[in-house]
Design a protein around this motif. Structure first.
Motif, PDB file in Angstrom:
ATOM      1  N   ARG A 185      67.363 101.945  -9.118  1.00  0.00           N
ATOM      2  CA  ARG A 185      68.165 102.747 -10.507  1.00  0.00           C
ATOM      3  C   ARG A 185      69.231 102.119 -10.385  1.00  0.00           C
ATOM      4  N   THR A 186      70.221 101.955 -11.314  1.00  0.00           N
ATOM      5  CA  THR A 186      71.920 101.752 -11.115  1.00  0.00           C
ATOM      6  C   THR A 186      72.100 103.006 -11.172  1.00  0.00           C
ATOM      7  N   ILE A 187      73.673 102.954 -10.643  1.00  0.00           N
ATOM      8  CA  ILE A 187      74.684 104.022 -11.142  1.00  0.00           C
ATOM      9  C   ILE A 187      75.649 102.807 -11.124  1.00  0.00           C
ATOM     10  N   ALA A 188      76.732 104.006 -12.070  1.00  0.00           N
ATOM     11  CA  ALA A 188      78.097 103.310 -11.804  1.00  0.00           C
ATOM     12  C   ALA A 188      79.268 103.735 -12.773  1.00  0.00           C
ATOM     13  N   HIS A 189      80.575 103.496 -12.528  1.00  0.00           N
ATOM     14  CA  HIS A 189      81.281 104.832 -12.789  1.00  0.00           C
ATOM     15  C   HIS A 189      82.729 103.484 -12.472  1.00  0.00           C
ATOM     16  N   GLY A 190      83.277 103.251 -13.886  1.00  0.00           N
ATOM     17  CA  GLY A 190      84.377 102.698 -13.690  1.00  0.00           C
ATOM     18  C   GLY A 190      84.282 100.546 -13.498  1.00  0.00           C
ATOM     19  N   HIS A 191      85.133 100.040 -12.270  1.00  0.00           N
ATOM     20  CA  HIS A 191      84.015  99.341 -12.315  1.00  0.00           C
ATOM     21  C   HIS A 191      83.524  98.856 -10.944  1.00  0.00           C
ATOM     22  N   THR A 192      83.052 100.003 -10.523  1.00  0.00           N
ATOM     23  CA  THR A 192      82.109  99.925  -9.363  1.00  0.00           C
ATOM     24  C   THR A 192      80.673 100.269  -9.645  1.00  0.00           C
ATOM     25  N   ALA A 193      79.984 100.122  -9.043  1.00  0.00           N
ATOM     26  CA  ALA A 193      78.164  99.823  -9.436  1.00  0.00           C
ATOM     27  C   ALA A 193      77.646  99.955  -8.797  1.00  0.00           C
ATOM     28  N   GLY A 194      76.695 100.622  -8.438  1.00  0.00           N
ATOM     29  CA  GLY A 194      75.149 100.262  -7.428  1.00  0.00           C
ATOM     30  C   GLY A 194      73.827 100.405  -7.181  1.00  0.00           C
ATOM     31  N   VAL A 195      73.184  99.469  -6.612  1.00  0.00           N
ATOM     32  CA  VAL A 195      71.783 100.125  -7.265  1.00  0.00           C
ATOM     33  C   VAL A 195      71.909 101.169  -6.006  1.00  0.00           C
ATOM     34  N   ILE A 196      70.195 101.592  -6.427  1.00  0.00           N
ATOM     35  CA  ILE A 196      70.191 103.007  -5.088  1.00  0.00           C
ATOM     36  C   ILE A 196      68.376 103.148  -5.421  1.00  0.00           C
ATOM     37  N   LEU A 197      68.016 103.484  -4.157  1.00  0.00           N
ATOM     38  CA  LEU A 197      66.292 104.036  -3.818  1.00  0.00           C
ATOM     39  C   LEU A 197      66.070 104.967  -3.755  1.00  0.00           C
ATOM     40  N   ILE A 198      65.010 104.892  -4.893  1.00  0.00           N
ATOM     41  CA  ILE A 198      64.300 106.941  -4.919  1.00  0.00           C
ATOM     42  C   ILE A 198      63.337 106.940  -4.023  1.00  0.00           C
ATOM     43  N   GLY A 199      64.253 107.547  -3.116  1.00  0.00           N
ATOM     44  CA  GLY A 199      62.631 108.740  -2.374  1.00  0.00           C
ATOM     45  C   GLY A 199      62.070 109.897  -2.832  1.00  0.00           C
ATOM     46  N   ASP A 200      61.226 109.972  -1.498  1.00  0.00           N
ATOM     47  CA  ASP A 200      60.369 111.858  -2.102  1.00  0.00           C
ATOM     48  C   ASP A 200      61.634 112.500  -2.068  1.00  0.00           C
ATOM     49  N   ASP A 201      62.441 112.522  -1.421  1.00  0.00           N
ATOM     50  CA  ASP A 201      62.943 113.069  -1.091  1.00  0.00           C
ATOM     51  C   ASP A 201      64.731 112.453  -0.683  1.00  0.00           C
ATOM     52  N   THR A 202      65.162 111.097  -1.004  1.00  0.00           N
ATOM     53  CA  THR A 202      65.816 110.677  -0.168  1.00  0.00           C
ATOM     54  C   THR A 202      66.352 108.829  -1.327  1.00  0.00           C
ATOM     55  N   ILE A 203      67.405 108.902  -0.892  1.00  0.00           N
ATOM     56  CA  ILE A 203      68.453 108.111  -1.908  1.00  0.00           C
ATOM     57  C   ILE A 203      68.639 106.808  -0.585  1.00  0.00           C
ATOM     58  N   THR A 204      68.582 105.801  -1.624  1.00  0.00           N
ATOM     59  CA  THR A 204      68.670 104.999  -0.574  1.00  0.00           C
ATOM     60  C   THR A 204      69.643 103.929  -0.937  1.00  0.00           C
ATOM     61  N   LEU A 205      71.049 103.244  -0.521  1.00  0.00           N
ATOM     62  CA  LEU A 205      72.287 102.791  -1.488  1.00  0.00           C
ATOM     63  C   LEU A 205      71.537 101.310  -0.983  1.00  0.00           C
ATOM     64  N   VAL A 206      71.290 100.909  -1.739  1.00  0.00           N
ATOM     65  CA  VAL A 206      70.538  98.772  -1.735  1.00  0.00           C
ATOM     66  C   VAL A 206      71.791  97.919  -1.428  1.00  0.00           C
ATOM     67  N   GLN A 207      72.832  98.544  -2.743  1.00  0.00           N
ATOM     68  CA  GLN A 207      73.595  96.831  -3.465  1.00  0.00           C
ATOM     69  C   GLN A 207      74.842  97.511  -3.611  1.00  0.00           C
ATOM     70  N   ILE A 208      76.210  97.440  -3.347  1.00  0.00           N
ATOM     71  CA  ILE A 208      77.515  97.799  -4.185  1.00  0.00           C
ATOM     72  C   ILE A 208      77.931  96.508  -4.378  1.00  0.00           C
ATOM     73  N   ASN A 209      78.476  97.073  -6.286  1.00  0.00           N
ATOM     74  CA  ASN A 209      79.467  95.512  -6.625  1.00  0.00           C
ATOM     75  C   ASN A 209      80.229  96.221  -6.913  1.00  0.00           C
ATOM     76  N   CYS A 210      81.580  95.527  -7.852  1.00  0.00           N
ATOM     77  CA  CYS A 210      83.152  96.127  -6.996  1.00  0.00           C
ATOM     78  C   CYS A 210      83.616  94.784  -7.760  1.00  0.00           C
ATOM     79  N   VAL A 211      84.404  95.358  -9.266  1.00  0.00           N
ATOM     80  CA  VAL A 211      85.068  94.080 -10.252  1.00  0.00           C
ATOM     81  C   VAL A 211      85.985  94.975  -9.941  1.00  0.00           C
ATOM     82  N   GLY A 212      87.084  93.601  -9.461  1.00  0.00           N
ATOM     83  CA  GLY A 212      88.744  94.190  -9.669  1.00  0.00           C
ATOM     84  C   GLY A 212      88.741  94.197  -8.934  1.00  0.00           C
TER      85      GLY A 212
END
Length: 79
Positions: A52-79
């Motif tokens: 899944r993608t999470i984003a706010h402002g000029h920053t976004a990330g990609v997360i991997l959702i597990g049964d009881d965990t979330i793993t941040l796998v990518q960060i994107n920042c514009v600006g």
């Protein structure tokens, strides 16, 4: 249910190097996603309910959702 957050040390170093406002935006997205990852994210490509993608402002990330965990796998920042 609140999920646990996992961030690889090298990606955490990337997070720490972001400008203050970008770190804040990503942190808010991650905190929201911990409580309800599907409601606080958008599909990343095909909606498989796992990547899944999470984003706010000029920053976004990609997360991997597990049964009881979330793993941040990518960060994107514009600006």
């Amino acid at each position: 249910m609140t999920h646990r957050l996992h961030i690889d040390p090298s990606l955490h170093a990337t997070y720490k190097s972001l400008p203050d406002d970008a770190r804040r935006d990503l942190a808010v997205c991650l905190l929201d996603a911990l409580a309800d990852p599907i409601a606080h994210s958008a599909p990343y490509g095909m909606d498989d309910g796992v990547f899944r993608t999470i984003a706010h402002g000029h920053t976004a990330g990609v997360i991997l959702i597990g049964d009881d965990t979330i793993t941040l796998v990518q960060i994107n920042c514009v600006g």
